[in-house]
Enzyme design. Structure first.
Site, PDB file in Angstrom:
ATOM      1  N   LYS A  27       0.830  -1.210   0.000  1.00 48.14           N
ATOM      2  CA  LYS A  27       0.000   0.000   0.000  1.00 48.14           C
ATOM      3  C   LYS A  27       0.864   1.259   0.000  1.00 48.14           C
ATOM      4  CE  LYS A  27      -2.883   0.724   3.622  1.00 48.14           C
ATOM      5  NZ  LYS A  27      -2.692   2.038   4.253  1.00 48.14           N
ATOM      6  N   ARG A 129      -8.507  11.971  12.982  1.00 49.23           N
ATOM      7  CA  ARG A 129      -7.059  11.728  13.091  1.00 49.23           C
ATOM      8  C   ARG A 129      -6.268  13.032  13.073  1.00 49.23           C
ATOM      9  NH1 ARG A 129      -5.486   6.816   9.329  1.00 49.23           N
ATOM     10  NH2 ARG A 129      -3.643   6.925  10.658  1.00 49.23           N
ATOM     11  N   SER A 174       7.099   8.809  12.392  1.00 49.49           N
ATOM     12  CA  SER A 174       6.016   8.687  11.414  1.00 49.49           C
ATOM     13  C   SER A 174       6.527   8.876   9.994  1.00 49.49           C
ATOM     14  CB  SER A 174       4.934   9.723  11.707  1.00 49.49           C
ATOM     15  OG  SER A 174       4.065   9.830  10.591  1.00 49.49           O
ATOM     16  N   ASP A 327       1.592  -1.320  11.840  1.00 50.17           N
ATOM     17  CA  ASP A 327       0.244  -1.726  11.425  1.00 50.17           C
ATOM     18  C   ASP A 327      -0.069  -3.171  11.810  1.00 50.17           C
ATOM     19  OD1 ASP A 327      -0.222   0.766  10.345  1.00 50.17           O
ATOM     20  OD2 ASP A 327       0.407   0.201   8.327  1.00 50.17           O
ATOM     21  N   LYS A 354      -4.568   5.681  14.869  1.00 48.25           N
ATOM     22  CA  LYS A 354      -4.669   5.038  13.538  1.00 48.25           C
ATOM     23  C   LYS A 354      -6.123   5.142  13.056  1.00 48.25           C
ATOM     24  CE  LYS A 354      -0.392   4.011  13.076  1.00 48.25           C
ATOM     25  NZ  LYS A 354       0.367   4.725  12.048  1.00 48.25           N
ATOM     26  N   ARG A 402      -8.003  -3.057   9.703  1.00 46.81           N
ATOM     27  CA  ARG A 402      -7.122  -4.025  10.380  1.00 46.81           C
ATOM     28  C   ARG A 402      -7.762  -4.603  11.649  1.00 46.81           C
ATOM     29  NH1 ARG A 402      -2.888  -3.454   6.937  1.00 46.81           N
ATOM     30  NH2 ARG A 402      -2.295  -1.314   6.460  1.00 46.81           N
TER      31      ARG A 402
END
Ligand code: S3P
Length: 445
Positions: A27, A129, A174, A327, A354, A402
């Site tokens: 991704k 977020r 990040s 992740d 997330k 997820r």
């Protein structure tokens, strides 16, 4: 009029898993391929692109500023061609980022530094977020923002002011923040520097280099990385081969490890060391994973993963490993719930921001499924007793792909099935998750 009920999905215990499969394209690499292809001179052709909602959001935004994106159904190749960075046009509509934090943060940097105004919106998850983490350095570079409190989407960004290069030390580990700064720096004369105290995934740096940018990384003895990028490079379209996404492979991988008698092969999975913390951790837990046929594919190290059902034991994972598997904590938590002994995953504050608050939702869902679990500060502690918990839970996926996939994998192992209230977010990253798991023998419907 009442809205239709969300598509709930249930996973039940089935036979051991077997078979060989490819997983969807990476991704992170797919987003960057579309973005850089859309601003380079000449066509970029992409093989193995992830075809998912998050990538569609990135494509739509690039099209809205003047790039063309084409798919050849015969070869499965995608071709992106843009007008060049200097010739991007202001979009006449709001850029909808859907659920995708990567699209939002990277494009805010890339398009925000152009002399035009761009409006960004997102779904209910993305609106929660934090964007302040990109707004802060990009404001230092001279971009101007109109945003909601704490920099939440929707927001507007404009790059008409005098812009300046930056020397910025990342306060959070990040890759999205690093990439937003680097992509903004492309529009600004001079050298910008981003300093990473802990290295995060590096597809932006690798791909910028491949497209012809002058970028170099300086490593210090303390393990810090300083990334120097020269602004206004000449970027030229490339041929890109996208490897399989380890973050997608993670689901069948853990499912096979936890299901006795299973033996599967996941082909062509990216094992870049900045992404492979999950494999290291599962090997430490006693997982039977063989990395074979290691090779380079599109400039990335890939391997075929041969995975067999294994007896796992609990482990402690230090905070420093988190960026290489950020992740993968939800699915690793499912493995820890079935392993023998206590696992402690340290320093997971980033999981709170997330697609959902993953720290809270993983703990709550595991508790519902009968697992002894605790959160201490930002650490997740899971007590497993060497076999799957009872299950029988209805999980709120909170628009988080997820979370949905992780609990469906757990439901493939538990005595009682596990149901996800709304499995539609799975399409953001892994649209063929259910057919792929079903083909391996999973019982998800
Ligand atoms: C990504 C970086 C990570 C990761 C996300 C993809 C990227 O986010 O969680 O799924 O492609 O740069 P952070 O940079 O916020 O950790």
């Amino acid at each position: 009029m009442t809205a239709p009920p969300p598509p709930s999905v249930r996973a039940r215990r089935g036979p051991p898993l077997s078979g060989t499969t490819l997983v969807p394209g990476d991704k992170s690499i797919s987003h960057r391929a579309i973005m850089l292809g859309g601003i380079a001179t000449g066509p970029t052709s992409i093989k193995g692109l992830l075809e998912s909602e998050d990538i569609a959001a990135t494509m739509a935004a690039l099209k809205a500023v003047g790039a063309s994106v084409r798919h050849d159904p015969q070869t499965q190749n995608w071709t992106v061609e843009g007008p060049g960075l200097e010739n991007l046009q202001e979009s006449d509509s709001v850029l909808n980022m859907g659920n995708s934090g990567t699209s939002a943060r990277l494009l805010i940097g890339l398009l925000g530094a152009r002399p035009m105004t761009s409006f960004f919106a997102g779904d209910a998850s993305l609106q929660k977020r934090p964007m302040g983490r990109v707004i802060e350095p990009l404001t230092q570079m001279g971009l101007t923002f109109m945003a909601r409190h704490q920099g939440r989407l929707p927001l507007a960004v404009c790059g008409k002011g005098p812009l300046r290069p930056i020397n910025y030390r990342l306060p959070v580990a990040s890759a999205q923040v690093k990439s937003a700064i680097l992509l903004a720096a492309l529009s600004i004369e001079g050298t910008s520097t981003v300093i990473e105290p802990i290295p995060t995934r590096d597809p932006t740096e690798r791909m910028l280099r491949a497209f012809g940018a002058d970028i170099h990384v300086e490593k210090t003895a303390a393990g810090t990385h300083a990334i120097h990028l020269q602004g206004r490079p000449k970027l030229t379209g490339q041929k890109i081969n996208v490897p399989g996404d380890i973050s997608a492979a993670a689901f069948p991988l853990v499912a096979a490890l936890l299901s006795e008698g299973s033996a599967i092969t996941l082909q062509n999975v990216g094992i870049n060391e900045r992404r492979a913390g999950l494999i290291t951790s599962l090997l430490e837990m006693g997982g039977n994973i063989a990395l074979e046929n290691k090779r380079t594919h599109g400039g990335e190290e890939v391997a075929d993963l041969h995975v067999k059902g294994s007896k796992l034991h609990g482990i402690t994972i230090e905070k420093e490993r988190a960026p290489s598997m950020i992740d993968e904590y939800p699915i690793l938590a499912m493995a820890a719930a079935c392993a023998k002994g206590t696992s402690r995953f340290k320093g997971l504050e980033e999981l709170r921001v997330k697609e959902s608050d993953r720290l809270t939702l993983v703990a709550a869902g595991l508790r519902q499924a009968g697992v002894d679990v605790a959160i201490e500060g930002d650490d997740l502690i899971i007590h497993g007793n060497g076999m799957p918990p009872k299950g029988g839970a209805l999980i709120n996926a909170a628009l988080d792909h997820r979370i949905a996939m992780s609990f469906l994998i757990l439901g493939m192992l538990t005595d009682q099935p596990i149901t996800i209230d709304d499995a539609s977010p799975i399409a953001t990253s892994f649209p063929n998750f259910i057919p792929l798991m079903t083909k391996l023998g999973g019982n998800i419907a």
